[in-house]
Scaffold this active site. Sequence first.
Site, PDB file in Angstrom:
ATOM      1  N   LYS A  79     -13.815   2.191 -10.777  1.00  0.00           N
ATOM      2  CA  LYS A  79     -14.348   2.512 -11.927  1.00  0.00           C
ATOM      3  C   LYS A  79     -14.343   1.225 -12.838  1.00  0.00           C
ATOM      4  O   LYS A  79     -15.106   0.785 -13.566  1.00  0.00           O
ATOM      5  CB  LYS A  79     -13.460   3.641 -12.703  1.00  0.00           C
ATOM      6  CG  LYS A  79     -13.225   4.905 -11.783  1.00  0.00           C
ATOM      7  CD  LYS A  79     -12.525   5.918 -12.849  1.00  0.00           C
ATOM      8  CE  LYS A  79     -10.996   5.379 -12.883  1.00  0.00           C
ATOM      9  NZ  LYS A  79      -9.958   5.427 -11.744  1.00  0.00           N
ATOM     10  N   ARG A 109      -6.829  12.206 -19.505  1.00  0.00           N
ATOM     11  CA  ARG A 109      -6.577  12.261 -17.873  1.00  0.00           C
ATOM     12  C   ARG A 109      -5.890  13.613 -17.496  1.00  0.00           C
ATOM     13  O   ARG A 109      -5.318  13.507 -16.530  1.00  0.00           O
ATOM     14  CB  ARG A 109      -5.878  10.924 -17.713  1.00  0.00           C
ATOM     15  CG  ARG A 109      -6.029  10.167 -16.508  1.00  0.00           C
ATOM     16  CD  ARG A 109      -5.689   8.916 -16.325  1.00  0.00           C
ATOM     17  NE  ARG A 109      -5.331   8.261 -15.147  1.00  0.00           N
ATOM     18  CZ  ARG A 109      -5.392   7.004 -14.778  1.00  0.00           C
ATOM     19  NH1 ARG A 109      -5.744   6.292 -15.969  1.00  0.00           N
ATOM     20  NH2 ARG A 109      -5.087   6.546 -13.672  1.00  0.00           N
ATOM     21  N   ARG A 111      -6.557  -5.028  -3.585  1.00  0.00           N
ATOM     22  CA  ARG A 111      -6.911  -5.418  -5.116  1.00  0.00           C
ATOM     23  C   ARG A 111      -6.282  -6.544  -5.849  1.00  0.00           C
ATOM     24  O   ARG A 111      -4.975  -6.795  -5.808  1.00  0.00           O
ATOM     25  CB  ARG A 111      -6.855  -4.201  -5.747  1.00  0.00           C
ATOM     26  CG  ARG A 111      -7.286  -4.384  -7.607  1.00  0.00           C
ATOM     27  CD  ARG A 111      -7.549  -3.384  -8.183  1.00  0.00           C
ATOM     28  NE  ARG A 111      -6.544  -2.429  -8.593  1.00  0.00           N
ATOM     29  CZ  ARG A 111      -6.484  -1.254  -8.982  1.00  0.00           C
ATOM     30  NH1 ARG A 111      -7.721  -0.804  -9.575  1.00  0.00           N
ATOM     31  NH2 ARG A 111      -5.697  -0.354  -9.133  1.00  0.00           N
ATOM     32  N   ARG A 122      -1.412  -5.941  -9.070  1.00  0.00           N
ATOM     33  CA  ARG A 122      -0.586  -4.820  -9.844  1.00  0.00           C
ATOM     34  C   ARG A 122       0.655  -4.428  -9.306  1.00  0.00           C
ATOM     35  O   ARG A 122       0.725  -4.206  -7.876  1.00  0.00           O
ATOM     36  CB  ARG A 122      -1.685  -3.781 -10.435  1.00  0.00           C
ATOM     37  CG  ARG A 122      -2.484  -3.963 -11.308  1.00  0.00           C
ATOM     38  CD  ARG A 122      -3.647  -3.111 -11.573  1.00  0.00           C
ATOM     39  NE  ARG A 122      -3.100  -1.721 -11.487  1.00  0.00           N
ATOM     40  CZ  ARG A 122      -3.700  -0.596 -11.884  1.00  0.00           C
ATOM     41  NH1 ARG A 122      -5.036  -0.814 -12.103  1.00  0.00           N
ATOM     42  NH2 ARG A 122      -3.323   0.635 -11.910  1.00  0.00           N
ATOM     43  N   ARG A 147      -0.098   8.579  -6.984  1.00  0.00           N
ATOM     44  CA  ARG A 147      -1.304   8.287  -8.077  1.00  0.00           C
ATOM     45  C   ARG A 147      -2.500   9.354  -7.654  1.00  0.00           C
ATOM     46  O   ARG A 147      -3.096   9.848  -8.632  1.00  0.00           O
ATOM     47  CB  ARG A 147      -1.876   6.943  -8.013  1.00  0.00           C
ATOM     48  CG  ARG A 147      -0.749   5.938  -9.036  1.00  0.00           C
ATOM     49  CD  ARG A 147      -1.098   4.664  -8.725  1.00  0.00           C
ATOM     50  NE  ARG A 147      -2.032   3.968  -9.249  1.00  0.00           N
ATOM     51  CZ  ARG A 147      -2.680   2.775  -8.698  1.00  0.00           C
ATOM     52  NH1 ARG A 147      -2.050   2.142  -7.752  1.00  0.00           N
ATOM     53  NH2 ARG A 147      -4.133   2.648  -8.921  1.00  0.00           N
TER      54      ARG A 147
END
Length: 221
Positions: free
Chosen positions: A13, A88, A124, A155, A166
């Site tokens: 996203k 969310r 990532r 992260r 998650r």
Amino acid sequence: MNFLMFGAPMAGKGTLANMLAENYKLPTISMGDILRASIASGDENGVMAKSYMDKGEMVPIEVVCAMIKKRLSQDDVQNGFILDGFPRTPEQLEVFVNEKIANIDVVVNVEVPYDVLLSRVVGRRTCKSCGYIYNTNWNLGYEKCPKCGGEFGMRSDDNEETYKNRYDVYQRETLPILDYFKSEGKVVTIQSAEAPEESYKNTINALMESGISGMKEFLEG
Ligand code: AMP
């Protein structure tokens, strides 16, 4: 045009939002980035938010609502934006709708198979200076950010164990709110297991054919 990016964590996203933002000159608003900035600044809310984020849990609603309301009231987002990460949960959706926090024209729902999502987690990297997102799975050999030369960071919640939570939280708490936007006729779904350029092309094509009021004119500039 006001976009909302929707999809599981690691669906891409943020990457798609950045590409749309660059090509259509829209500001991006990422709830996760706002929270990470609050952590970095060492403020009280940031310290509290970190304990939830490190476990992959939702940060309390009062904190995220206050932060997003403030951001959405700023001047630079009054003529369009790309929002990622809010609302969310059904409770956040209720506040978003009842308090008319912002109008959403289109929801870009990014779908990716679970095994692909998981394979992206440990790769990532995010530029510490400009926020450019890179994944080592793309095999481009970048050691520094190709946009600004900044350092890449990882992260703290990008590990397989936290990711599983998650993803569960997404399935349980976030996915159900898609029905609301579907009922409003605002959802455009794309499959996005490919590299970013391919997914971006698919996104633009799907948006072009979406029939969403004003979208074709917006994309054609
Ligand atoms: P993201 O950068 O979107 O992957 O978000 C990272 C983490 O920030 C999430 O796992 C949550 O802990 C927290 N977070 C982001 N958006 C929200 C939200 N709307 N409500 C509560 N927590 C959030």
